[in-house]
Design an enzyme around this catalytic site. Structure first.
Site, short mmCIF file in Angstrom:
data_model
loop_
_atom_site.label_atom_id
_atom_site.label_comp_id
_atom_site.label_asym_id
_atom_site.label_seq_id
_atom_site.Cartn_x
_atom_site.Cartn_y
_atom_site.Cartn_z
N SER A 27 0.85 -1.19 0.00
CA SER A 27 0.00 0.00 0.00
C SER A 27 0.89 1.24 0.00
O SER A 27 1.77 1.36 -0.86
CB SER A 27 -0.94 -0.07 1.20
N HIS A 54 -2.41 -0.94 -3.50
CA HIS A 54 -3.52 0.01 -3.37
C HIS A 54 -3.22 1.26 -4.19
O HIS A 54 -2.14 1.81 -4.11
CB HIS A 54 -3.72 0.43 -1.91
N ASP A 147 -4.72 -4.27 5.73
CA ASP A 147 -5.09 -5.21 4.67
C ASP A 147 -3.99 -6.28 4.54
O ASP A 147 -2.81 -5.96 4.59
CB ASP A 147 -5.24 -4.44 3.35
#
Lengths: 211, 279
Positions: A27, A54, A147
């Site tokens: 991310s 992401h 996540d």
């Protein structure tokens, strides 16, 4: 040789487990980190690499170009129903979840966000491990949310191998920390060590110790 | 057979039971997403395994209602992929303008965000009053939401930005009225929209269309079901009719590829070729 515990293996030979795929989640700070990891692989890398990074939902193909320029492998955005091939890096498209089917093809969905994210690392990891079982390596890199922590739990449960970036070397430490807190991981490594470690794991396999 | 294989078998039996008892056919859906959704429902209902869910499914219609929502909700937004709507304005509208009357089918419309987006585009281009939009979905619950045209206000900032990037010519707030935490779409946008029940997996042609929108639905289907649906679209489109898919979908890997020409390749806007003799 690395040692990893394993209950069942369909692909062990002489006590050595062969890995068949690598999944990577990243991310915040991930674009740079991914470049560093992927630059360790030569063009004959014998397994596929599946990546969730992401991104903003409307981002263009910058990430693909960026990674392709740093990596000897083919880097492409994942297409739905695509058969997964070795030596290729598949990147989840922005605003779609990337899933692995158990017949080793890829699926994309617009299912609701998971951990506020689409694509979500958990979705990739959890579906990939149903397909590859213990022959999967999951890698969690830098990121500012949690996540991936559910995904590594399932990878652990099904006997796969987990590598997490050392939070001290991560631009954002929440994601690697969440993974480490969720489950016993196989390796916590500085960013620069992750690529070479994966190469070694893939080439030599990992020593099986029965428990 | 290990636990995962047993679970896959249970899943297959569950989808068979859904079809035999309730007539909804998910058997040709891509498996990974279906499995995730079923396992979520399993956790939410605190059931031990899919076989226990099978029992509930067969004897409790209320449970089936919840499961159907799990299996059929696809997330959408207004002016999703703004460039797509820009391409519609630039490359499709000029051709549609030549027609006296327009029929548009929005297949798999879910909660209706993209139906209203298209209605806005048609209105601004001066075509809305001679258009009939058929918006269909297999799920009555989402259709009801679509018909109401009520959306959470929390998404409005995103929708307004999308609208502007999509070539919007007005103030987006002209199209809705705000109430506390939600907005209601303007009545005038609903005038030419008919929301109705249609299942792409099991239902057939119901009219001759000038344009079919079906975005981010086919990615959930396996190749066989995709081909079935492409055939349905081919039979439902008039000559030169347009087919609009989601950005990661393509007609090119289907058995019907030859029937469709690219209009805007990167936005997955196709046009049915003239003289499609085979249908």
């Amino acid at each position: 040789m690395h040692v990893c515990p394993l209950r069942q293996s369909m692909n062990k030979k002489n006590g050595v487990k062969k890995f068949k795929a690598v999944v990577v989640g990243a991310s915040a700070g991930g674009i740079k980190a991914l470049g560093t990891v992927l630059s360790a692989f030569s063009a004959d890398f014998p397994v596929p690499i599946l990546v969730v990074q992401h991104l903003h939902p409307n981002s263009d193909s910058y990430l693909i170009h960026m990674l392709a320029s740093q990596c000897a492998l083919t880097v492409k955005q994942a297409d739905e129903k695509e058969a997964i091939e070795a030596g290729t890096v598949y990147v989840a498209p922005p605003n779609y979840h990337l899933l692995v089917e158990e017949d080793f093809t890829l699926s994309l969905t617009v299912d609701p966000r998971v951990n506020f994210s689409r694509p979500s690392v958990d979705v990739l990891f959890e579906t990939a491990v149903y397909a590859y079982r213990e022959a999967l390596i999951g890698v969690v890199l830098t990121g500012a949310n949690g996540d991936g922590s559910q995904g590594v739990k399932l990878i652990r449960k099904l006997g796969g191998y987990i590598v997490v970036q050392d939070p001290a070397t991560a631009e954002a430490e929440a994601m690697p920390r969440a993974a480490i807190a969720a489950v016993r991981v196989d390796r916590i490594l500085a960013l620069e060590q992750i690529g070479p470690h994966l190469v070694q794991l893939i080439n030599r396999g990992c020593q099986i110790t029965d428990i | 057979m290990d636990d995962i294989e047993t679970q896959n078998l249970e899943l297959q039996l569950l989808l068979q039971a859904v079809y035999l008892k309730y007539g909804y056919d998910f058997r040709n859906y891509a498996k990974a997403s279906i499995k995730r959704r079923i396992l979520h429902r399993l956790t939410a209902e605190k059931l031990p395994n899919i076989s226990a869910m099978q029992h509930l499914l067969l004897y409790d219609e209320g449970f089936f209602g919840r499961l159907l929502l799990d299996l059929s909700i696809n997330v959408t937004e207004m002016f999703r992929d703004p460039n797509f709507y820009l391409a519609i304005r630039q490359h499709v509208i000029p051709q549609l303008r030549e027609l006296p009357y327009l029929k548009i089918w929005h297949a798999g419309c879910s909660t209706g965000e993209e139906v209203y987006s298209m209605a806005i585009v048609l209105k601004e281009e001066g075509l809305y009053d001679r258009t009939q939009i058929y918006a269909t979905d297999m799920n009555e619950v989402v259709l009801r939401q679509a018909r109401e045209g009520i959306f959470a206000i929390s998404h409005l900032k995103q929708y307004t930005a999308n609208y502007q990037k999509a070539g919007g010519q007005e103030s987006f707030s002209n199209y809705y009225s705000a109430h506390y935490d939600h907005v209601v779409m303007d009545k005038s946008l609903k005038k030419r929209i008919l929301f109705s029940d249609h299942n792409l997996a099991t239902d057939g042609v119901f009219g001759e269309m000038n344009l079919i929108m079906c975005r981010n639905v086919l990615i959930y289907f396996d190749r066989d079901l995709q081909n079935r649906v492409f055939n349905l679209f081919r039979e439902s489109l008039c000559d030169n009719g347009f087919l609009c898919l989601g950005s990661k979908e393509s007609v090119r890997l289907s058995t019907h590829s030859g029937v469709f020409a690219d209009v805007v390749k990167e936005e997955k806007i196709y046009q049915k070729r003239l003289h499609d003799l085979s249908c």
